[in-house]
Design an enzyme around this catalytic site. Sequence first.
Site, PDB file in Angstrom:
ATOM      1  CG  ASP A  64      -0.444  -0.123   2.508  1.00 42.85           C
ATOM      2  OD1 ASP A  64      -0.385  -1.234   3.049  1.00 42.85           O
ATOM      3  OD2 ASP A  64      -0.015   0.924   3.031  1.00 42.85           O
ATOM      4  CD  GLU A 120      -2.765   5.293  10.443  1.00 48.51           C
ATOM      5  OE1 GLU A 120      -1.679   5.617  10.920  1.00 48.51           O
ATOM      6  OE2 GLU A 120      -2.896   4.725   9.332  1.00 48.51           O
TER       7      GLU A 120
END
Length: 233
Positions: A32, A123
């Site tokens: 990613d 996150e």
Amino acid sequence: MKSSAVIFASILGLVSASPSRFDKRSQPQGLDVSGWQGDVNWSQVKANGASFAMIKATESTDYINAYFAQQYNGAYNVGLIRGAYHFAHPGQSSGAAQADYFLAHGGGWSADGKTLPGMIDLEANGAQTCWGISASEMVSFIHDFGNTYHARTGRYPMIYCGASWWNECTGSNTGFAANYPLVLADWASSRGALPAGWSYETFWQYANSGKFPGDQDLFNGDEAGLKRMALGH
Ligand SMILES: *[C@@H]1O[C@H](CO)[C@@H](O)[C@H](O)[C@H]1NC(C)=O
């Protein structure tokens, strides 16, 4: 999607397998990337064995990855299965507003067999682990994002998180695992604990550097399963 993923995982014995049972090298590998990686040499990524890529599209309702087109189209053009992701800013605007922004800037899904459902990246915001909102507000935000995405695409987004973040910031909510594929953040040589609710991960981000640019990921299955994941079967 859910039922086939569960059946597929059961056939492989993944649900009850120990985390280290499967050799990483035998599973589809991927990466990613975000704007930090700039232009990516996708021919090289493909030659190094990647099967899939996840590409940052947006953050909040005011940030677009300037390299998104090069990364998202480039991955597709060399034959990778690709998907887009949204870095969530929970509590700074509604989940629906952030899903709409993501969908308007590359986060959509189509059943071309080359596109993964969008992913919501959950996150910490620096030292502010849970963005200053309560667990129930966090759960509502994620539902609002996911329901909006589902209404527009027919798919629920994948959820990217670490187990400790999820358990702290949602109060160990178990209400997402049935519909939302897990992309587990766990930089380790063998997979650790899963967040509350999930019995297996669909993807595992196991390192933040390696042979590919950006983060290093594995699909929990084989190439045919990855293709089914893209198609939503
Ligand atoms: C990309 O990688 C390939 C294979 O390693 C290499 O031949 C090519 O020169 C690279 N392209 C660029 C623009 O760096």
